[in-house]
Design a protein around this motif. Structure first.
Motif, PDB file in Angstrom:
ATOM      1  N   THR A  63      23.533  50.621  41.225  1.00  0.00           N
ATOM      2  CA  THR A  63      24.536  51.675  41.358  1.00  0.00           C
ATOM      3  C   THR A  63      25.886  51.170  40.865  1.00  0.00           C
ATOM      4  OG1 THR A  63      25.007  51.001  43.639  1.00  0.00           O
ATOM      5  CG2 THR A  63      23.389  52.758  43.321  1.00  0.00           C
ATOM      6  N   TRP A  64      26.721  52.093  40.393  1.00  0.00           N
ATOM      7  CA  TRP A  64      28.050  51.761  39.898  1.00  0.00           C
ATOM      8  C   TRP A  64      29.067  51.836  41.034  1.00  0.00           C
ATOM      9  CZ3 TRP A  64      28.693  49.804  35.130  1.00  0.00           C
ATOM     10  CH2 TRP A  64      27.683  50.019  34.192  1.00  0.00           C
ATOM     11  N   THR A  65      29.930  50.856  41.122  1.00  0.00           N
ATOM     12  CA  THR A  65      31.003  50.868  42.109  1.00  0.00           C
ATOM     13  C   THR A  65      32.178  51.693  41.574  1.00  0.00           C
ATOM     14  OG1 THR A  65      32.185  48.947  41.244  1.00  0.00           O
ATOM     15  CG2 THR A  65      30.334  48.532  42.752  1.00  0.00           C
ATOM     16  N   PRO A  66      33.100  52.090  42.433  1.00  0.00           N
ATOM     17  CA  PRO A  66      34.294  52.795  41.953  1.00  0.00           C
ATOM     18  C   PRO A  66      35.101  51.978  40.948  1.00  0.00           C
ATOM     19  CG  PRO A  66      34.060  53.059  44.330  1.00  0.00           C
ATOM     20  CD  PRO A  66      33.040  52.060  43.915  1.00  0.00           C
ATOM     21  N   GLU A  67      34.980  50.646  41.018  1.00  0.00           N
ATOM     22  CA  GLU A  67      35.714  49.784  40.089  1.00  0.00           C
ATOM     23  C   GLU A  67      34.987  49.613  38.750  1.00  0.00           C
ATOM     24  OE1 GLU A  67      36.751  49.453  44.103  1.00  0.00           O
ATOM     25  OE2 GLU A  67      34.830  48.783  43.247  1.00  0.00           O
ATOM     26  N   GLY A  68      33.791  50.219  38.634  1.00  0.00           N
ATOM     27  CA  GLY A  68      33.086  50.168  37.364  1.00  0.00           C
ATOM     28  C   GLY A  68      32.194  48.968  37.168  1.00  0.00           C
ATOM     29  N   TRP A  69      31.664  48.395  38.260  1.00  0.00           N
ATOM     30  CA  TRP A  69      30.707  47.291  38.170  1.00  0.00           C
ATOM     31  C   TRP A  69      29.377  47.737  38.769  1.00  0.00           C
ATOM     32  CZ3 TRP A  69      32.047  43.747  34.938  1.00  0.00           C
ATOM     33  CH2 TRP A  69      33.391  43.382  34.783  1.00  0.00           C
ATOM     34  N   LEU A  70      28.314  47.065  38.363  1.00  0.00           N
ATOM     35  CA  LEU A  70      26.980  47.384  38.873  1.00  0.00           C
ATOM     36  C   LEU A  70      26.631  46.490  40.052  1.00  0.00           C
ATOM     37  CD1 LEU A  70      24.669  47.958  35.755  1.00  0.00           C
ATOM     38  CD2 LEU A  70      25.184  49.601  37.562  1.00  0.00           C
ATOM     39  N   ARG A  71      25.928  47.081  41.041  1.00  0.00           N
ATOM     40  CA  ARG A  71      25.410  46.335  42.182  1.00  0.00           C
ATOM     41  C   ARG A  71      23.972  46.777  42.452  1.00  0.00           C
ATOM     42  NH1 ARG A  71      29.108  43.873  40.928  1.00  0.00           N
ATOM     43  NH2 ARG A  71      31.117  43.571  41.984  1.00  0.00           N
ATOM     44  N   LEU A  72      23.188  45.901  43.027  1.00  0.00           N
ATOM     45  CA  LEU A  72      21.856  46.291  43.470  1.00  0.00           C
ATOM     46  C   LEU A  72      21.989  47.378  44.526  1.00  0.00           C
ATOM     47  CD1 LEU A  72      20.025  42.841  43.809  1.00  0.00           C
ATOM     48  CD2 LEU A  72      20.179  44.345  41.813  1.00  0.00           C
ATOM     49  N   ALA A  73      21.190  48.436  44.395  1.00  0.00           N
ATOM     50  CA  ALA A  73      21.309  49.570  45.314  1.00  0.00           C
ATOM     51  C   ALA A  73      21.030  49.162  46.752  1.00  0.00           C
ATOM     52  CB  ALA A  73      20.366  50.689  44.888  1.00  0.00           C
ATOM     53  N   THR A 131      36.958  46.697  26.602  1.00  0.00           N
ATOM     54  CA  THR A 131      37.318  48.016  26.074  1.00  0.00           C
ATOM     55  C   THR A 131      37.078  48.093  24.570  1.00  0.00           C
ATOM     56  OG1 THR A 131      39.617  47.292  25.863  1.00  0.00           O
ATOM     57  CG2 THR A 131      38.990  48.471  27.886  1.00  0.00           C
ATOM     58  N   SER A 132      36.780  46.961  23.949  1.00  0.00           N
ATOM     59  CA  SER A 132      36.419  46.902  22.539  1.00  0.00           C
ATOM     60  C   SER A 132      35.116  46.143  22.411  1.00  0.00           C
ATOM     61  CB  SER A 132      37.517  46.193  21.741  1.00  0.00           C
ATOM     62  OG  SER A 132      37.097  45.932  20.410  1.00  0.00           O
ATOM     63  N   VAL A 133      34.283  46.531  21.435  1.00  0.00           N
ATOM     64  CA  VAL A 133      32.967  45.905  21.314  1.00  0.00           C
ATOM     65  C   VAL A 133      33.072  44.405  21.066  1.00  0.00           C
ATOM     66  CG1 VAL A 133      32.721  46.330  18.817  1.00  0.00           C
ATOM     67  CG2 VAL A 133      30.679  46.171  20.276  1.00  0.00           C
ATOM     68  N   GLY A 134      34.162  43.971  20.427  1.00  0.00           N
ATOM     69  CA  GLY A 134      34.341  42.556  20.151  1.00  0.00           C
ATOM     70  C   GLY A 134      35.063  41.789  21.244  1.00  0.00           C
ATOM     71  N   GLY A 135      35.359  42.479  22.347  1.00  0.00           N
ATOM     72  CA  GLY A 135      36.018  41.820  23.470  1.00  0.00           C
ATOM     73  C   GLY A 135      37.527  41.909  23.389  1.00  0.00           C
ATOM     74  N   PRO A 136      38.239  41.182  24.263  1.00  0.00           N
ATOM     75  CA  PRO A 136      37.706  40.151  25.173  1.00  0.00           C
ATOM     76  C   PRO A 136      36.941  40.749  26.359  1.00  0.00           C
ATOM     77  CG  PRO A 136      40.042  40.471  25.560  1.00  0.00           C
ATOM     78  CD  PRO A 136      39.709  41.309  24.360  1.00  0.00           C
ATOM     79  N   TYR A 137      35.899  40.009  26.793  1.00  0.00           N
ATOM     80  CA  TYR A 137      35.048  40.451  27.896  1.00  0.00           C
ATOM     81  C   TYR A 137      35.472  39.772  29.191  1.00  0.00           C
ATOM     82  CZ  TYR A 137      31.831  43.021  24.917  1.00  0.00           C
ATOM     83  OH  TYR A 137      31.287  43.951  24.065  1.00  0.00           O
ATOM     84  N   GLU A 138      35.696  40.598  30.205  1.00  0.00           N
ATOM     85  CA  GLU A 138      35.989  40.062  31.537  1.00  0.00           C
ATOM     86  C   GLU A 138      34.694  39.998  32.347  1.00  0.00           C
ATOM     87  OE1 GLU A 138      38.017  42.553  34.392  1.00  0.00           O
ATOM     88  OE2 GLU A 138      37.734  44.325  33.119  1.00  0.00           O
ATOM     89  N   VAL A 139      34.604  39.011  33.200  1.00  0.00           N
ATOM     90  CA  VAL A 139      33.396  38.789  33.998  1.00  0.00           C
ATOM     91  C   VAL A 139      33.499  39.544  35.315  1.00  0.00           C
ATOM     92  CG1 VAL A 139      31.942  37.054  35.108  1.00  0.00           C
ATOM     93  CG2 VAL A 139      33.085  36.526  32.938  1.00  0.00           C
ATOM     94  N   ASP A 140      32.415  40.154  35.719  1.00  0.00           N
ATOM     95  CA  ASP A 140      32.330  40.774  37.044  1.00  0.00           C
ATOM     96  C   ASP A 140      32.822  39.756  38.085  1.00  0.00           C
ATOM     97  OD1 ASP A 140      31.547  41.791  39.511  1.00  0.00           O
ATOM     98  OD2 ASP A 140      29.483  42.222  38.913  1.00  0.00           O
ATOM     99  N   PRO A 141      33.842  40.095  38.863  1.00  0.00           N
ATOM    100  CA  PRO A 141      34.372  39.105  39.817  1.00  0.00           C
ATOM    101  C   PRO A 141      33.379  38.695  40.895  1.00  0.00           C
ATOM    102  CG  PRO A 141      35.368  41.270  40.168  1.00  0.00           C
ATOM    103  CD  PRO A 141      34.609  41.359  38.883  1.00  0.00           C
ATOM    104  N   ASP A 142      32.314  39.484  41.077  1.00  0.00           N
ATOM    105  CA  ASP A 142      31.311  39.141  42.087  1.00  0.00           C
ATOM    106  C   ASP A 142      29.999  38.724  41.430  1.00  0.00           C
ATOM    107  OD1 ASP A 142      30.349  38.780  44.678  1.00  0.00           O
ATOM    108  OD2 ASP A 142      29.525  40.810  44.775  1.00  0.00           O
ATOM    109  N   TYR A 143      30.112  38.010  40.297  1.00  0.00           N
ATOM    110  CA  TYR A 143      28.899  37.575  39.593  1.00  0.00           C
ATOM    111  C   TYR A 143      28.188  36.489  40.396  1.00  0.00           C
ATOM    112  CZ  TYR A 143      31.131  33.216  38.036  1.00  0.00           C
ATOM    113  OH  TYR A 143      31.732  31.976  37.996  1.00  0.00           O
ATOM    114  N   PRO A 144      26.883  36.262  40.176  1.00  0.00           N
ATOM    115  CA  PRO A 144      25.986  37.031  39.324  1.00  0.00           C
ATOM    116  C   PRO A 144      25.538  38.332  40.002  1.00  0.00           C
ATOM    117  CG  PRO A 144      24.736  35.311  40.401  1.00  0.00           C
ATOM    118  CD  PRO A 144      26.174  35.117  40.799  1.00  0.00           C
ATOM    119  N   MET A 145      24.935  39.180  39.208  1.00  0.00           N
ATOM    120  CA  MET A 145      24.492  40.463  39.721  1.00  0.00           C
ATOM    121  C   MET A 145      23.178  40.344  40.489  1.00  0.00           C
ATOM    122  SD  MET A 145      23.872  43.765  37.354  1.00  0.00           S
ATOM    123  CE  MET A 145      22.847  45.117  37.890  1.00  0.00           C
TER     124      MET A 145
END
Length: 524
Positions: free
Chosen positions: A287-297, A217-231
């Motif tokens: 495509t964007w998921t409802p949770e705000g993560w990207l997935r291959l279409a 939520t801030s440019v400097g983080g902290p950054y959370e990882v997509d729980p279903d990584y890698p993309m």
């Protein structure tokens, strides 16, 4: 359908942007000059090489850089009417150290003029300039750590860039150390719905390659990882036609759709896993998921060889001509020289009109002053033909047609002079730096000689002729895998080139005149 890769042949580390209805991709060029290749499209399906912005030594000095050094992972951005291009010049890459320097250039138009470079830092490679909505700008890059018992890829760092002062300012922040996939690099940053999204490459550029998304939520983080990584990755699918998938870059279309370009490699079908065409650029819809993560279409994590056309209006470009007659005053955008710019001291299109004149200089192993001009090989099946007029007087004078990976690995069909044979043709092979001349020497008369190379997946065959109609095979069939980036497990990053060259180890700069150059792809 869109067929991947969209940028075939050696075109890695794609950085994509959209400016109104135009799409641009910048790709790495390493030791080849001019630096950075920018491609243009209107529909994400049809692409053409447009410009090479680093076209003078004051912007980019590559003389003496190691092979697979030079330009690493450029990144394009655009803000308030100005194009920004970040690039790294790697001048040393052996051992534990990385001697490199990061710069930025700007231009009012994608065609230039591009500015003189502003120095940024030397802490690591793969840097990206993010333009925040509040007007501030931040530079992201991976950090290199050479110390014993430390991770070489030591995370992604961020520092503010002040355009008024043309320098980095403020605190250097470590914003992520990456995931357990390791080798975290290639940061790209995007802002959507109040969140900052960090897309990184992980796993290295080979079979374990992947792309991972994080957010904050801030440019400097902290950054959370997509729980279903890698993309995206092909690390668990070794038979997939697009191997080594990772290092992505995102773009939103004017219609609101999202796409990702990414690195991949197409191995030879012989099971060797070697890719002489180098690392290429492919495209996937996301495509964007409802949770705000990207997935291959298309679902899953593996890329598709074919994807549906975008909803953008198709705008194809005219195909490139097969023949270059050297009638123009400048070389076409497809041609690159090795480490140094083309200038009249060694390359001329005017001394003999409609010919390319090359004046012989240093050997094919030189990192300084080669007289070599070449283009990417972009198809597993292609034919290359040229015609040369060249009258050597000594064994130290050579010219001809070269299939070139680097100074250690290349095939050279060359004309030279021998005390017993006189003017003759022979094939020089450099295999992991071991020089050899194949036991095929063909005396040839004075005058024009036609040279040809045919590549059919893993096989390369040279030919010669004296009339341009009838051809004689020259030497045995050669293996194209020798021109791959991972041949004999070497860690290299470019792709196979085919080119014209001349050497004069006497230093008299005897010239060779090339009448034309044909590059014909038989199957993409």
């Amino acid at each position: 359908m869109i067929q991947n890769p969209i940028l075939r042949g050696f075109n890695p580390d794609a950085s994509i942007i959209r400016v109104e209805d135009d799409y641009y991709i910048a790709t790495s060029t390493f030791e080849w000059f001019p630096g950075v290749l920018i491609h243009h499209s209107k529909d994400l399906m049809n692409w053409k090489p447009l410009t090479r912005p680093l076209d003078r030594v004051s912007q980019l000095n590559l003389r003496g850089v190691p092979s697979s050094g030079g330009i690493w992972a450029p990144s394009l951005s655009y803000c308030d009417g100005t194009f920004y291009l970040c690039f790294t010049n790697v001048v040393g890459r052996k051992g534990v150290y990385k001697d490199l320097h990061n710069y930025i250039v700007t231009a009012p138009s994608i065609d230039g003029p591009w500015s003189e470079p502003i120095y940024l830092n030397s802490s690591g490679f793969d840097h990206f300039l993010f333009h925040d909505t509040d007007g501030r700008k931040y530079l992201f890059n991976m950090q290199w750590d050479f110390r014993k018992n430390k991770k070489r890829f030591a995370g992604i760092i961020m520092q503010e860039f002040c355009p008024n002062e043309s320098k980095l300012i403020g605190e250097i922040m470590l914003i992520t150390e990456g995931t357990d996939l390791g080798v975290t690099e290639g940061p790209m940053v995007y802002k959507k719905d109040g969140c900052y999204y960090l897309l990184v490459a992980e796993g290295g550029t080979g079979p374990m390659h992947a792309a991972t998304l994080m957010r904050a939520t801030s440019v400097g983080g902290p950054y959370e990882v997509d729980p279903d990584y890698p993309m995206i990755t092909t690390r668990n699918t070794p038979d997939h036609p697009l191997q080594n998938a990772g290092h992505g870059s995102l773009v939103e279309t004017q219609l609101g759709d999202w796409y990702m370009v990414f690195i991949c490699s197409r191995p030879l079908p012989d099971g060797s896993k070697l890719s002489p065409l180098g690392r290429e650029t492919s495209l996937q819809k996301v495509t964007w998921t409802p949770e705000g993560w990207l997935r291959l279409a298309a679902g899953g994590k593996q890329p598709q060889l074919h994807i549906p056309e975008t909803e953008l209006t198709p705008q194809p470009f005219d195909p490139d001509p097969i023949r270059d007659d050297f009638d123009e005053r400048k070389l076409s955008v497809h041609w690159h020289t090795l480490r140094v710019p083309a200038d009249e001291s060694w390359l001329s299109l005017s001394e003999r009109p409609s010919y390319l004149r090359l004046k012989g200089r240093e050997s094919l192993t030189s990192l300084h002053h080669q007289s070599l001009v070449a283009r990417r090989i972009q198809s597993f099946t292609c034919e290359i033909v040229t015609c040369v007029e060249y009258e050597p007087q000594a064994f130290t004078q050579m010219a001809g047609l070269v299939l070139y990976y680097d100074e250690s690995d290349h095939y050279y069909l060359r004309i030279s002079h021998d005390d017993q044979l006189g003017k003759h043709l022979a094939i020089v092979v450099s295999d992991q730096g071991q020089y050899d001349e194949l036991d095929t020497y063909v005396p040839i008369p004075e005058g024009r000689v036609y040279l040809k190379a045919a590549m059919n997946f893993d096989q390369i065959q040279f030919f010669y002729g004296l009339d341009g109609q009838s051809w004689q095979p020259m030497g045995p069939t050669l293996y194209s895998g020798n021109l791959a980036d991972s041949y004999q497990s070497k860690l290299s990053f470019t792709g196979a080139f085919v080119g014209l060259c001349a050497q004069d180890l006497r230093g008299t700069r005897l010239h060779a005149d090339f009448d034309f150059f044909d590059y014909m792809e038989l199957d993409a």
